[in-house]
Design a protein around this motif. Sequence first.
Motif, mmCIF file in Angstrom:
data_model
loop_
_atom_site.group_PDB
_atom_site.id
_atom_site.type_symbol
_atom_site.label_atom_id
_atom_site.label_comp_id
_atom_site.label_asym_id
_atom_site.label_seq_id
_atom_site.Cartn_x
_atom_site.Cartn_y
_atom_site.Cartn_z
ATOM 1 N N PHE A 144 -14.422 21.227 -31.975
ATOM 2 C CA PHE A 144 -14.351 20.836 -30.561
ATOM 3 C C PHE A 144 -15.489 21.403 -29.706
ATOM 4 O O PHE A 144 -15.674 20.969 -28.576
ATOM 5 N N GLY A 145 -16.234 22.371 -30.197
ATOM 6 C CA GLY A 145 -17.380 22.893 -29.475
ATOM 7 C C GLY A 145 -17.120 24.167 -28.705
ATOM 8 O O GLY A 145 -17.827 25.144 -28.865
ATOM 9 N N SER A 146 -16.116 24.168 -27.860
ATOM 10 C CA SER A 146 -15.785 25.333 -27.046
ATOM 11 C C SER A 146 -14.399 25.111 -26.456
ATOM 12 O O SER A 146 -13.852 24.009 -26.514
ATOM 13 N N LYS A 147 -13.860 26.142 -25.871
ATOM 14 C CA LYS A 147 -12.563 26.018 -25.193
ATOM 15 C C LYS A 147 -12.668 24.975 -24.073
ATOM 16 O O LYS A 147 -11.779 24.134 -23.919
ATOM 17 N N HIS A 148 -13.756 25.016 -23.328
ATOM 18 C CA HIS A 148 -13.930 24.081 -22.221
ATOM 19 C C HIS A 148 -14.022 22.641 -22.717
ATOM 20 O O HIS A 148 -13.401 21.735 -22.159
ATOM 21 N N LYS A 149 -14.798 22.428 -23.770
ATOM 22 C CA LYS A 149 -14.910 21.073 -24.325
ATOM 23 C C LYS A 149 -13.580 20.595 -24.885
ATOM 24 O O LYS A 149 -13.228 19.422 -24.754
ATOM 25 N N LEU A 150 -12.829 21.488 -25.496
ATOM 26 C CA LEU A 150 -11.496 21.135 -25.996
ATOM 27 C C LEU A 150 -10.593 20.750 -24.834
ATOM 28 O O LEU A 150 -9.856 19.762 -24.910
ATOM 29 N N TYR A 151 -10.661 21.504 -23.753
ATOM 30 C CA TYR A 151 -9.866 21.193 -22.563
ATOM 31 C C TYR A 151 -10.215 19.798 -22.037
ATOM 32 O O TYR A 151 -9.327 19.001 -21.736
ATOM 33 N N LEU A 152 -11.494 19.514 -21.934
ATOM 34 C CA LEU A 152 -11.918 18.207 -21.421
ATOM 35 C C LEU A 152 -11.480 17.077 -22.351
ATOM 36 O O LEU A 152 -11.082 15.997 -21.881
ATOM 37 N N LYS A 153 -11.537 17.302 -23.652
ATOM 38 C CA LYS A 153 -11.063 16.285 -24.599
ATOM 39 C C LYS A 153 -9.559 16.083 -24.457
ATOM 40 O O LYS A 153 -9.066 14.949 -24.543
ATOM 41 N N GLN B 67 -14.317 24.508 -8.779
ATOM 42 C CA GLN B 67 -15.342 25.300 -9.456
ATOM 43 C C GLN B 67 -15.900 24.658 -10.709
ATOM 44 O O GLN B 67 -16.836 25.194 -11.301
ATOM 45 N N ASP B 68 -15.334 23.531 -11.138
ATOM 46 C CA ASP B 68 -15.763 22.906 -12.391
ATOM 47 C C ASP B 68 -16.107 21.439 -12.121
ATOM 48 O O ASP B 68 -15.231 20.573 -12.145
ATOM 49 N N PRO B 69 -17.380 21.148 -11.870
ATOM 50 C CA PRO B 69 -17.754 19.780 -11.515
ATOM 51 C C PRO B 69 -17.473 18.753 -12.617
ATOM 52 O O PRO B 69 -17.189 17.594 -12.328
ATOM 53 N N VAL B 70 -17.527 19.163 -13.862
ATOM 54 C CA VAL B 70 -17.252 18.231 -14.965
ATOM 55 C C VAL B 70 -15.778 17.838 -14.944
ATOM 56 O O VAL B 70 -15.431 16.655 -15.031
#
Length: 194
Positions: free
Chosen positions: A48-57, A117-120
């Motif tokens: 998944f790449g990172s915790k953040h990328k997993l969250y976005l997925k 705080q998280d534009p993505v």
Amino acid sequence: MARTKEFDPDAALQSALELFWQRGYEATSMADLVERLGIGRASIYATFGSKHKLYLKALDRYNESQDAGLLCELSQPGPALPVVRTVVRRFAAEASSNDQRGKGCFVTNTATELGAQDPVAARRVEASWAHIETLLHSALVRARAQGELSADRDPQTLARMLLVLMQGLRVVGKVSDDPGRVRDAAEQALSLLD
């Protein structure tokens, strides 16, 4: 020779979605994810790449499943206004149900936790809301064309009002122990469609 994955990435994503939805982004640690998904930290990063990328997925998966249901409901042929009312009432019922209490809506939770705080993540939230607004707007345009909605009612403004109401219902429903508060607000808003 490359190793084969010894877990189902789709099932892991679903488990992550449920954990993030329940706890939020910040309160979910990598250790929590390792435990819930039943896979190693290195496998999570490799897949998944990172915790953040997993969250976005996970957020994308949630949006896809929720949006498909709304699209089906609000696009069906026939009278449109009763369907809009049903959708809003369902949001109110879900928001105040014991099953959803404390959980809320994953998109709304993302907006309140990460939006500033998280534009993505904020772009994904906005895209989800824009999609819901468009679906409501289209249904209300059809309702007006079919004579179900008064010609002096603006479908765009009503769609925006309903979107904001529906998101607010999810926030209030997370903490309120009075289901009447959510239900009454929904019914008052729906009276504007008369």
